[in-house]
Structures are given as C-alpha cells and as structure tokens.
Scaffold this active site. Sequence first.
Site: not given
Length: 374
Positions: A113, A164
């Site tokens: 992302h 993450h």
Amino acid sequence: MRHDRRLTEDVEDKYQHRYLDALFIVVSCVVSVPFYTGFLPLLFWSGHCKLARLMTLLLTFCDFVGNSIKFSADDISQDVVSAPRPSSPPVKRITFTEDEIANAMEYGLPSSHTLNTVCLSGFLMHYVLSYNQINNPTSKLIGIAIVCISVGLVGFARISLGMHSLIDIIGGLVLGLAILSFWLSVHTHIDTFIVSGQNVSTFWALLSFLLLFTYPTPELPTPSFEYSTSFNGVALGIVTGVQQTYSQFHHENVARIFTPQLRLPLFIGRMLVGIPTILLVKFCSKGVAKWTLPIIANALGIPVKSKSYIPSLNALETGRKPGEAKQSGYLHKMLFFTSQDSFNVDTGIRLIQYAGLAWSVVDLVPSIFSYLSL
C-alpha cells in the site's frame, strides 16, 4: 460516581477507536489494488488515455517488484526476506474485506500500500504539473505536501490496522521512491514504444510469459502470484489494445471529461455501458480459457492441473497413482521450466481473462462508444 466516569471514558475511547478504524479502513480501500482496478478504466473513458495507460503499467510494475521482494525463491535464497506481518495477537489485526484477509496471508516487507501510494501519487503529481506546464514553485511545494500527507496517512493506517510494522512502511517508502525515480526517467520511452513501436504486441506477450515463469516461489503459499498474474494480463491487454487503436481512441486530441465534447451526463452514459461490457468480457474470456487451455495443453503433451477453476483436473491429478504420470510431449521436454511434473492451468486462465478485460477497456468499449455516439 467514579465508576460511572470511568465507564463513560471507556465507552468514548471505544467509539473513538471505531471512528479511527473506519477512517483507516476507508484510506486503505482508496489505495488498494481493487480500487485502482475500478478507477483506471474510468480514467481511460474520461479521455486521459496517456495517464491511464502509464499508471496501469506503473501499478503492474510496482505489484511485480514489491511482491517479488516480499519473499525469495526457495532454491536461491530462502528466508533472506520473507518478513512476516506483525503477530496477531498481541497486535489487533483488522481485516475488513476478503482481499484484506487474503493480503494478511502474505509477508509484510515491503508495504505494498505504501509503495503503490508513493509511486502512483508521485507520478500523478508529476504528470499534472508537466501536462499543465506548471512551473510555479509554490504549486510544486503544495503538490509534494499532498503526496507526503497521503503517504503518511496510508502508512499510519496500515500500522494501526495491524497489517504492517514500521519497518515494512519504511521499506515500502524507500522502494517506492526508487521505483518512482526509475519510472520518471523511462516512462516517455515506454509510452512511445507502445503507441508507435514495431512488433509491440508480440514483444509484450513474450514479456508477460517471461514474468510468469521468473516470479519467485514463496516459502509458504500466498495469493501474491495471483495478483501479479492478474496485472500481468491487464498490462498485456492494455498494450495490445492501445497499440491497435491508438489513432482512433487514445491519441492526445480525444474528448476529455468536463469539456463541451464530453460533458458529465455523457460520461455517466459511458460508465453505464462500459462497466457491464468489461465484466461480461471477463466472464466470457474465463469460460473460453477454461475450455481451450486444457485441450491445447493436451495436444502439446503438457501435463496440467487446476486448483480452483477446473475441479475435474484436480481430481485427476490427486487420483493418479505414483508412476502414472502422463508422458510429456517434445515441447514440454524442451522448455527450460520443466522441473515441474505438471503446470497449473489456473495461471493461464487468469492471465487470459484479465487480458481480455483490459483489451475490452481500450478497444471494444471505445468502439461501442463510437457506435452509440457516447
């Protein structure tokens, strides 16, 4: 009284977390691959063809490089990267769609992302400034600030959702800046080759197959290869369609949205016609590929299997006794990738269906627009 106050504070914190989670979920959706998949066709149909095809190819490149780095090939450098996502628990991971659940199965470093946001928002800013010939330092500074805020918000959202770690975000940022710098130096040459080069479709078809067979094998199964195959097919379909119809539908003088030639009601009509058409083409491409690829593989003596699209092939593969492997044809023996006993036909089906979808976006659907005067 003290107990009631504490209870009220707990409820407020809970709702605040809900609002933040909802915000971060929206942010993640806006920069996700499914969003870009739906947004890029509209960009083509709005008249911004050059921007659309360059962003499509850039996203394909980012997806291939980013997911390839997330893990390493088993037979080359196993466990060199393969960095897992934050453990859940203790980290609370929020997966809000099927795509996010699938993404959670992948490794974490680098953050896709973050990488995609850096590359696509950075290239978009560069394109807008260059296309409009904006050399004002203030405008450039505002553009850079918007990109930085977008990247920071996406990175914080991915950490907050438990997808993450900070290292993953930094890795995505660094890799994204490297890819963006490279892309800014070559995108003009790539676009010139696509619209006016020789044997473009043949070259890109060979490149697509090469990328399929050079994709690294992960230590554990992940859905990243499916994503890469899909965008590989999209790039093939876009390049093939644009190369064939550039002078008709994709040159720099086509009608653009919010101009007298393409007002908003007309663009809405394009969407109402175009979206069902490309979905129908995707469905038909998948059906044709499921029917033809096993027949072609059988004629060439290439043993195939299927994990999802053709259950009957999987049943034959699992029901085969040791030593009953099908005799391979000469083509199968000559190819350099013959270390496998059989090949997953699902990869070819996925490549064809997404290539068909992308081709329809830039060739079939604009032809229908022309016929309907849209």
